[in-house]
Scaffold this motif. Structure first.
Motif, PDB file in Angstrom:
ATOM      1  N   UNK A  79      43.391  47.941  44.852  1.00 20.63           N
ATOM      2  CA  UNK A  79      44.397  47.292  45.698  1.00 20.63           C
ATOM      3  C   UNK A  79      45.673  47.003  44.909  1.00 20.63           C
ATOM      4  N   UNK A  80      45.499  46.490  43.669  1.00 20.80           N
ATOM      5  CA  UNK A  80      46.681  46.146  42.857  1.00 20.80           C
ATOM      6  C   UNK A  80      47.223  47.351  42.085  1.00 20.80           C
ATOM      7  N   UNK A  81      46.471  48.490  42.131  1.00 15.89           N
ATOM      8  CA  UNK A  81      46.939  49.737  41.524  1.00 15.89           C
ATOM      9  C   UNK A  81      46.888  49.782  40.020  1.00 15.89           C
ATOM     10  N   UNK A  82      45.758  49.332  39.444  1.00 18.41           N
ATOM     11  CA  UNK A  82      45.600  49.396  37.990  1.00 18.41           C
ATOM     12  C   UNK A  82      44.385  50.259  37.636  1.00 18.41           C
ATOM     13  N   UNK A  83      44.282  50.621  36.365  1.00 18.97           N
ATOM     14  CA  UNK A  83      43.200  51.469  35.874  1.00 18.97           C
ATOM     15  C   UNK A  83      41.845  50.765  35.962  1.00 18.97           C
ATOM     16  N   UNK A  84      40.756  51.550  36.025  1.00 15.22           N
ATOM     17  CA  UNK A  84      39.391  51.022  36.154  1.00 15.22           C
ATOM     18  C   UNK A  84      38.990  50.081  35.010  1.00 15.22           C
ATOM     19  N   UNK A  85      39.552  50.281  33.843  1.00 12.86           N
ATOM     20  CA  UNK A  85      39.154  49.481  32.682  1.00 12.86           C
ATOM     21  C   UNK A  85      40.115  48.329  32.386  1.00 12.86           C
ATOM     22  N   UNK A  86      41.117  48.172  33.233  1.00  3.87           N
ATOM     23  CA  UNK A  86      42.091  47.093  33.034  1.00  3.87           C
ATOM     24  C   UNK A  86      41.441  45.738  33.291  1.00  3.87           C
ATOM     25  N   UNK A  87      41.700  44.790  32.397  1.00  2.16           N
ATOM     26  CA  UNK A  87      41.179  43.431  32.575  1.00  2.16           C
ATOM     27  C   UNK A  87      41.934  42.753  33.713  1.00  2.16           C
ATOM     28  N   UNK A  88      41.185  42.156  34.634  1.00  5.75           N
ATOM     29  CA  UNK A  88      41.806  41.459  35.759  1.00  5.75           C
ATOM     30  C   UNK A  88      42.223  40.050  35.354  1.00  5.75           C
ATOM     31  N   UNK A  89      43.209  39.516  36.063  1.00  6.21           N
ATOM     32  CA  UNK A  89      43.628  38.131  35.818  1.00  6.21           C
ATOM     33  C   UNK A  89      42.567  37.189  36.401  1.00  6.21           C
ATOM     34  N   UNK A  90      42.646  35.911  36.057  1.00  3.35           N
ATOM     35  CA  UNK A  90      41.690  34.926  36.575  1.00  3.35           C
ATOM     36  C   UNK A  90      41.745  34.848  38.098  1.00  3.35           C
ATOM     37  N   UNK A  91      42.951  34.923  38.666  1.00  4.36           N
ATOM     38  CA  UNK A  91      43.133  34.874  40.118  1.00  4.36           C
ATOM     39  C   UNK A  91      42.505  36.097  40.786  1.00  4.36           C
ATOM     40  N   UNK A  92      42.673  37.274  40.186  1.00  2.55           N
ATOM     41  CA  UNK A  92      42.096  38.505  40.737  1.00  2.55           C
ATOM     42  C   UNK A  92      40.571  38.486  40.656  1.00  2.55           C
ATOM     43  N   UNK A  93      40.020  37.925  39.573  1.00  6.33           N
ATOM     44  CA  UNK A  93      38.564  37.762  39.457  1.00  6.33           C
ATOM     45  C   UNK A  93      38.038  36.806  40.519  1.00  6.33           C
ATOM     46  N   UNK A  94      38.802  35.757  40.807  1.00  5.06           N
ATOM     47  CA  UNK A  94      38.413  34.790  41.837  1.00  5.06           C
ATOM     48  C   UNK A  94      38.354  35.465  43.207  1.00  5.06           C
ATOM     49  N   UNK A  95      39.336  36.331  43.486  1.00  7.55           N
ATOM     50  CA  UNK A  95      39.358  37.066  44.757  1.00  7.55           C
ATOM     51  C   UNK A  95      38.161  38.008  44.860  1.00  7.55           C
ATOM     52  N   UNK A  96      37.815  38.685  43.762  1.00  3.55           N
ATOM     53  CA  UNK A  96      36.664  39.589  43.734  1.00  3.55           C
ATOM     54  C   UNK A  96      35.367  38.823  43.998  1.00  3.55           C
ATOM     55  N   UNK A  97      35.235  37.648  43.398  1.00  2.67           N
ATOM     56  CA  UNK A  97      34.051  36.805  43.609  1.00  2.67           C
ATOM     57  C   UNK A  97      33.941  36.332  45.039  1.00  2.67           C
ATOM     58  N   UNK A  98      35.080  36.027  45.654  1.00  2.00           N
ATOM     59  CA  UNK A  98      35.101  35.596  47.048  1.00  2.00           C
ATOM     60  C   UNK A  98      34.632  36.717  47.977  1.00  2.00           C
ATOM     61  N   UNK A  99      35.102  37.947  47.748  1.00  2.00           N
ATOM     62  CA  UNK A  99      34.668  39.111  48.542  1.00  2.00           C
ATOM     63  C   UNK A  99      33.161  39.325  48.370  1.00  2.00           C
ATOM     64  N   UNK A 100      32.680  39.225  47.138  1.00  2.00           N
ATOM     65  CA  UNK A 100      31.275  39.492  46.828  1.00  2.00           C
ATOM     66  C   UNK A 100      30.345  38.493  47.526  1.00  2.00           C
ATOM     67  N   UNK A 101      30.803  37.247  47.690  1.00  2.00           N
ATOM     68  CA  UNK A 101      29.960  36.204  48.279  1.00  2.00           C
ATOM     69  C   UNK A 101      29.604  36.486  49.733  1.00  2.00           C
ATOM     70  N   UNK A 102      30.466  37.232  50.437  1.00  2.00           N
ATOM     71  CA  UNK A 102      30.177  37.567  51.845  1.00  2.00           C
ATOM     72  C   UNK A 102      28.899  38.401  51.946  1.00  2.00           C
ATOM     73  N   UNK A 103      28.678  39.302  50.985  1.00  2.00           N
ATOM     74  CA  UNK A 103      27.465  40.126  50.973  1.00  2.00           C
ATOM     75  C   UNK A 103      26.248  39.284  50.583  1.00  2.00           C
ATOM     76  N   UNK A 104      26.443  38.381  49.628  1.00  2.00           N
ATOM     77  CA  UNK A 104      25.342  37.528  49.157  1.00  2.00           C
ATOM     78  C   UNK A 104      24.848  36.594  50.256  1.00  2.00           C
ATOM     79  N   UNK A 105      25.738  36.190  51.164  1.00  2.00           N
ATOM     80  CA  UNK A 105      25.374  35.283  52.253  1.00  2.00           C
ATOM     81  C   UNK A 105      24.259  35.847  53.124  1.00  2.00           C
ATOM     82  N   UNK A 106      24.267  37.157  53.324  1.00  2.72           N
ATOM     83  CA  UNK A 106      23.281  37.792  54.204  1.00  2.72           C
ATOM     84  C   UNK A 106      21.856  37.655  53.679  1.00  2.72           C
ATOM     85  N   UNK A 107      21.686  37.622  52.353  1.00  2.00           N
ATOM     86  CA  UNK A 107      20.343  37.435  51.786  1.00  2.00           C
ATOM     87  C   UNK A 107      20.050  35.953  51.529  1.00  2.00           C
TER      88      UNK A 107
END
Length: 285
Positions: A79-107
């Motif tokens: 989405x932000x247009x960076x390489x696969x190995x680029x370190x994400x910022x703390x805010x971007x990691x927080x967004x990734x964790x938020x997306x991931x939690x939607x899948x975890x809710x189902x189990x």
């Protein structure tokens, strides 16, 4: 899975106190009163009611959560247009964790429903809401299937989602921000156990401070629906505020915050060290 196990073993007694105080706030004056009454009435095992579904819930949730966290980090990179190995910022990691939690809710939702009902079974009987309680995991599962069918396990799904998605933004955001603070320019992977414990504890505290009232409503829906049809999230929320006041939504906050720091510190410590160990095994091949 190892992180989820460490989380439950460390925090289960405090989680039990949280659910009891959320669901029946008039029965307990505070955390000490809740612990004393539980010990007198049920014994030490009363603190570990619902441990097997809690273990299943946490292992399932955290396995899915951290697996999806890695995938969602890649989605954020695209989405932000960076390489696969680029370190994400703390805010971007927080967004990734938020997306991931939607899948975890189902189990998480079905196992958490069983856990909460087992934890508050004694209070449901004392209050006269049910005549006879089900004291085993299987009896609760059987009762849900007989009464509501398989979809009965998803009572409180909307409130679980409302808790998880914003909550895990603060959870991963707080964790990554804290690790950045402790790393102070070094690689985060070089951090020792104490900074990891403190970072995990800080992340867990951020989650619960942000979403505690939502969790309180979720617990009530999942537990009180044993006695009959329970209104949805908004209906339950409005009823609690009207009849008991806003502070009722914060019943059990103290044991939750103690548990949040201890259990999530253990969770991230187990996660980071097991991940490093497995990565070493992968690299050796």
């Amino acid at each position: 899975a190892l992180g989820g196990t460490a989380c439950v073993v460390t925090g289960q007694p405090f989680d039990t106190a949280k659910v009891k105080m959320q669901t029946f706030p008039d029965m307990y004056k505070g955390i000490v009163d809740c612990f004393v009454k539980t010990y007198k009435q049920v014994g030490f095992r009363g603190f570990y009611k619902g441990t097997s579904p809690a273990l299943l819930a946490n292992i399932a949730e955290n396995s899915v959560l951290f697996m999806c966290y890695g995938f969602c980090q890649q989605i954020v990179r695209k989405i932000v247009g960076v390489d696969r190995k680029t370190k994400l910022s703390d805010l971007q990691n927080a967004a990734a964790g938020s997306f991931a939690s939607a899948f975890a809710t189902l189990v998480l939702c079905p196992t958490e429903l069983v856990k909460c009902r087992l934890q508050a079974m004694h209070e449901m009987q004392l209050s006269g809401k049910i005549i006879q309680g089900h004291n085993t995991v299987w009896s609760v599962v059987k009762g849900v299937i007989q009464k509501d069918g398989p979809l009965g396990f998803y009572r409180g799904l909307s409130s679980t989602l409302l808790r998880e998605v914003p909550g895990y933004f603060f959870f991963f955001g707080g964790y990554e921000l804290s690790r950045t603070f402790f790393a102070s320019g070094r690689s985060k992977d070089e951090l020792g156990p104490i900074p990891l414990l403190l970072s995990g504890g800080f992340g867990g505290s951020c989650l619960w401070i942000a979403v505690y009232p939502v969790d309180c409503v979720k617990s009530r829906i999942q537990v009180l629906s044993m006695a009959g049809k329970q209104t949805g999230f908004m209906g339950t929320f409005v009823t609690v505020v009207r009849t008991e006041g806003v502070l009722a939504l914060y019943s059990g906050l103290k044991p939750t915050m103690i548990r949040a720091f201890l259990a999530n510190g253990a969770l991230f410590l187990a996660y980071e060290y097991s991940r490093k160990l497995m990565m070493k095994q992968v690299d050796s091949y």
